[in-house]
Design a protein around this motif. Structure first.
Motif, PDB file in Angstrom:
ATOM      1  N   LYS A  94       0.843  -1.195   0.000  1.00 17.02           N
ATOM      2  CA  LYS A  94       0.000   0.000   0.000  1.00 17.02           C
ATOM      3  C   LYS A  94       0.873   1.237   0.000  1.00 17.02           C
ATOM      4  O   LYS A  94       1.908   1.278   0.653  1.00 17.02           O
ATOM      5  CB  LYS A  94      -0.916   0.014   1.218  1.00 17.02           C
ATOM      6  N   THR A  95       0.418   2.246  -0.716  1.00 12.22           N
ATOM      7  CA  THR A  95       1.131   3.514  -0.738  1.00 12.22           C
ATOM      8  C   THR A  95       0.609   4.392   0.390  1.00 12.22           C
ATOM      9  O   THR A  95      -0.436   4.129   0.975  1.00 12.22           O
ATOM     10  CB  THR A  95       0.922   4.239  -2.075  1.00 12.22           C
ATOM     11  N   ASN A  96       1.340   5.447   0.664  1.00 12.39           N
ATOM     12  CA  ASN A  96       0.921   6.408   1.676  1.00 12.39           C
ATOM     13  C   ASN A  96      -0.451   6.979   1.313  1.00 12.39           C
ATOM     14  O   ASN A  96      -1.314   7.133   2.173  1.00 12.39           O
ATOM     15  CB  ASN A  96       1.970   7.519   1.810  1.00 12.39           C
ATOM     16  N   ALA A  97      -0.658   7.297   0.037  1.00 13.94           N
ATOM     17  CA  ALA A  97      -1.951   7.840  -0.405  1.00 13.94           C
ATOM     18  C   ALA A  97      -3.086   6.854  -0.107  1.00 13.94           C
ATOM     19  O   ALA A  97      -4.166   7.249   0.340  1.00 13.94           O
ATOM     20  CB  ALA A  97      -1.912   8.173  -1.892  1.00 13.94           C
ATOM     21  N   MET A  98      -2.848   5.577  -0.321  1.00 13.65           N
ATOM     22  CA  MET A  98      -3.864   4.561  -0.033  1.00 13.65           C
ATOM     23  C   MET A  98      -4.186   4.507   1.459  1.00 13.65           C
ATOM     24  O   MET A  98      -5.355   4.464   1.845  1.00 13.65           O
ATOM     25  CB  MET A  98      -3.385   3.178  -0.498  1.00 13.65           C
ATOM     26  N   ARG A  99      -3.149   4.504   2.283  1.00 16.49           N
ATOM     27  CA  ARG A  99      -3.361   4.458   3.737  1.00 16.49           C
ATOM     28  C   ARG A  99      -4.127   5.686   4.226  1.00 16.49           C
ATOM     29  O   ARG A  99      -5.028   5.582   5.063  1.00 16.49           O
ATOM     30  CB  ARG A  99      -2.015   4.338   4.463  1.00 16.49           C
ATOM     31  N   ILE A 100      -3.793   6.835   3.683  1.00 16.78           N
ATOM     32  CA  ILE A 100      -4.475   8.076   4.068  1.00 16.78           C
ATOM     33  C   ILE A 100      -5.951   8.011   3.694  1.00 16.78           C
ATOM     34  O   ILE A 100      -6.823   8.367   4.494  1.00 16.78           O
ATOM     35  CB  ILE A 100      -3.782   9.295   3.416  1.00 16.78           C
ATOM     36  N   LEU A 101      -6.253   7.543   2.486  1.00 16.92           N
ATOM     37  CA  LEU A 101      -7.659   7.432   2.058  1.00 16.92           C
ATOM     38  C   LEU A 101      -8.406   6.425   2.929  1.00 16.92           C
ATOM     39  O   LEU A 101      -9.557   6.659   3.305  1.00 16.92           O
ATOM     40  CB  LEU A 101      -7.751   7.055   0.577  1.00 16.92           C
ATOM     41  N   GLU A 102      -7.765   5.314   3.248  1.00 16.22           N
ATOM     42  CA  GLU A 102      -8.409   4.315   4.109  1.00 16.22           C
ATOM     43  C   GLU A 102      -8.696   4.886   5.495  1.00 16.22           C
ATOM     44  O   GLU A 102      -9.770   4.667   6.044  1.00 16.22           O
ATOM     45  CB  GLU A 102      -7.543   3.057   4.203  1.00 16.22           C
ATOM     46  N   ASN A 103      -7.746   5.615   6.051  1.00 18.25           N
ATOM     47  CA  ASN A 103      -7.956   6.243   7.367  1.00 18.25           C
ATOM     48  C   ASN A 103      -9.099   7.245   7.332  1.00 18.25           C
ATOM     49  O   ASN A 103      -9.798   7.431   8.328  1.00 18.25           O
ATOM     50  CB  ASN A 103      -6.676   6.921   7.858  1.00 18.25           C
ATOM     51  N   ALA A 104      -9.285   7.892   6.173  1.00 20.46           N
ATOM     52  CA  ALA A 104     -10.365   8.873   6.011  1.00 20.46           C
ATOM     53  C   ALA A 104     -11.673   8.188   5.600  1.00 20.46           C
ATOM     54  O   ALA A 104     -12.671   8.854   5.357  1.00 20.46           O
ATOM     55  CB  ALA A 104      -9.973   9.921   4.971  1.00 20.46           C
ATOM     56  N   LYS A 105     -11.656   6.853   5.500  1.00 24.91           N
ATOM     57  CA  LYS A 105     -12.837   6.062   5.120  1.00 24.91           C
ATOM     58  C   LYS A 105     -13.347   6.425   3.715  1.00 24.91           C
ATOM     59  O   LYS A 105     -14.548   6.484   3.463  1.00 24.91           O
ATOM     60  CB  LYS A 105     -13.966   6.224   6.146  1.00 24.91           C
ATOM     61  N   ILE A 106     -12.387   6.673   2.806  1.00 25.87           N
ATOM     62  CA  ILE A 106     -12.720   6.978   1.414  1.00 25.87           C
ATOM     63  C   ILE A 106     -12.367   5.760   0.575  1.00 25.87           C
ATOM     64  O   ILE A 106     -11.210   5.329   0.544  1.00 25.87           O
ATOM     65  CB  ILE A 106     -11.966   8.228   0.917  1.00 25.87           C
ATOM     66  N   GLU A 107     -13.370   5.197  -0.073  1.00 29.46           N
ATOM     67  CA  GLU A 107     -13.163   4.006  -0.889  1.00 29.46           C
ATOM     68  C   GLU A 107     -12.456   4.362  -2.189  1.00 29.46           C
ATOM     69  O   GLU A 107     -12.686   5.417  -2.769  1.00 29.46           O
ATOM     70  CB  GLU A 107     -14.500   3.343  -1.208  1.00 29.46           C
ATOM     71  N   TYR A 108     -11.598   3.447  -2.635  1.00 30.51           N
ATOM     72  CA  TYR A 108     -10.884   3.619  -3.897  1.00 30.51           C
ATOM     73  C   TYR A 108     -10.635   2.241  -4.495  1.00 30.51           C
ATOM     74  O   TYR A 108     -10.731   1.221  -3.808  1.00 30.51           O
ATOM     75  CB  TYR A 108      -9.548   4.350  -3.682  1.00 30.51           C
ATOM     76  N   THR A 109     -10.316   2.229  -5.767  1.00 27.35           N
ATOM     77  CA  THR A 109      -9.882   1.014  -6.438  1.00 27.35           C
ATOM     78  C   THR A 109      -8.488   1.283  -6.979  1.00 27.35           C
ATOM     79  O   THR A 109      -8.272   2.297  -7.659  1.00 27.35           O
ATOM     80  CB  THR A 109     -10.826   0.651  -7.605  1.00 27.35           C
ATOM     81  N   ALA A 110      -7.539   0.411  -6.660  1.00 29.00           N
ATOM     82  CA  ALA A 110      -6.175   0.536  -7.178  1.00 29.00           C
ATOM     83  C   ALA A 110      -6.114  -0.107  -8.563  1.00 29.00           C
ATOM     84  O   ALA A 110      -6.519  -1.257  -8.728  1.00 29.00           O
ATOM     85  CB  ALA A 110      -5.190  -0.136  -6.234  1.00 29.00           C
ATOM     86  N   LEU A 111      -5.640   0.648  -9.540  1.00 31.34           N
ATOM     87  CA  LEU A 111      -5.522   0.174 -10.919  1.00 31.34           C
ATOM     88  C   LEU A 111      -4.039   0.128 -11.281  1.00 31.34           C
ATOM     89  O   LEU A 111      -3.408   1.172 -11.452  1.00 31.34           O
ATOM     90  CB  LEU A 111      -6.270   1.104 -11.874  1.00 31.34           C
ATOM     91  N   GLU A 112      -3.499  -1.074 -11.403  1.00 24.63           N
ATOM     92  CA  GLU A 112      -2.071  -1.211 -11.697  1.00 24.63           C
ATOM     93  C   GLU A 112      -1.829  -1.265 -13.196  1.00 24.63           C
ATOM     94  O   GLU A 112      -2.662  -1.751 -13.960  1.00 24.63           O
ATOM     95  CB  GLU A 112      -1.530  -2.458 -11.021  1.00 24.63           C
ATOM     96  N   TYR A 113      -0.668  -0.754 -13.605  1.00 28.05           N
ATOM     97  CA  TYR A 113      -0.278  -0.758 -15.012  1.00 28.05           C
ATOM     98  C   TYR A 113       1.233  -0.949 -15.114  1.00 28.05           C
ATOM     99  O   TYR A 113       1.960  -0.770 -14.135  1.00 28.05           O
ATOM    100  CB  TYR A 113      -0.706   0.543 -15.705  1.00 28.05           C
ATOM    101  N   GLU A 114       1.672  -1.332 -16.304  1.00 31.27           N
ATOM    102  CA  GLU A 114       3.101  -1.519 -16.556  1.00 31.27           C
ATOM    103  C   GLU A 114       3.751  -0.162 -16.796  1.00 31.27           C
ATOM    104  O   GLU A 114       3.266   0.629 -17.595  1.00 31.27           O
ATOM    105  CB  GLU A 114       3.327  -2.396 -17.794  1.00 31.27           C
TER     106      GLU A 114
END
Length: 158
Positions: free
Chosen positions: A4-24
């Motif tokens: 998880k990235t810092n941005a992901m952890r911050i959004l999770e702590n703020a209870k904001i749902e997101y979908t991670a989209l990985e690419y090459e």
């Protein structure tokens, strides 16, 4: 994504749902248009993060669609500054904690004035960088705008 990235952890702590989209990652082409093709997404709904410096306000953040270019005159007007210039890439990490191609409006080292292009209102969800090359975050536009405290305005070239 396994790490998880810092941005992901911050959004999770703020209870904001997101979908991670990985690419090459293609080191020869870090453009958002290239990433949009890989992810089969409309480039108008994928927002890149641009960091700039104003004469009066100092460091500012601008989010615009990857299909567009920033209009520095409009950006300065939106920021109520005389002039805005792009921050040199070499300074990006020290100010934001992020590198080129992985700069997210979520989780910068400091809270900077943030502006997002008004075209974001055309979409229920948009993407922004997850804070690393190789991953975008898809999340509700309004929740992102509110969380980062962004001013919605016209900041792209016609």
């Amino acid at each position: 994504m396994k790490n998880k990235t810092n941005a992901m952890r911050i959004l999770e702590n703020a209870k904001i749902e997101y979908t991670a989209l990985e690419y090459e990652v293609d080191e020869n082409d870090l453009s958002g248009m290239h990433i949009a093709k890989q992810l089969c997404l409309d480039p108008d709904m994928m927002f890149k993060t641009i960091v700039a410096k104003g004469e009066k306000r100092g460091i500012m953040v601008f989010c615009i669609p990857v299909s567009c270019e920033i209009d520095l005159k409009k950006a300065a007007a939106a920021a109520e500054d005389k002039r805005v210039e792009l921050l040199p890439v070499k300074d990006l990490l020290s100010y934001t904690g992020y590198i080129r191609g992985g700069c997210s409006p979520v989780g910068m080292k400091k809270k900077y004035p943030t502006f997002i292009d008004e075209s974001c209102t055309l979409f229920d969800k948009i993407t922004v960088s997850a804070g690393v090359r190789g991953c975008q975050l898809l999340l509700e536009t309004q929740k992102l705008v509110e969380y980062i405290g962004a001013v919605v305005c016209n900041i792209t070239k016609e």
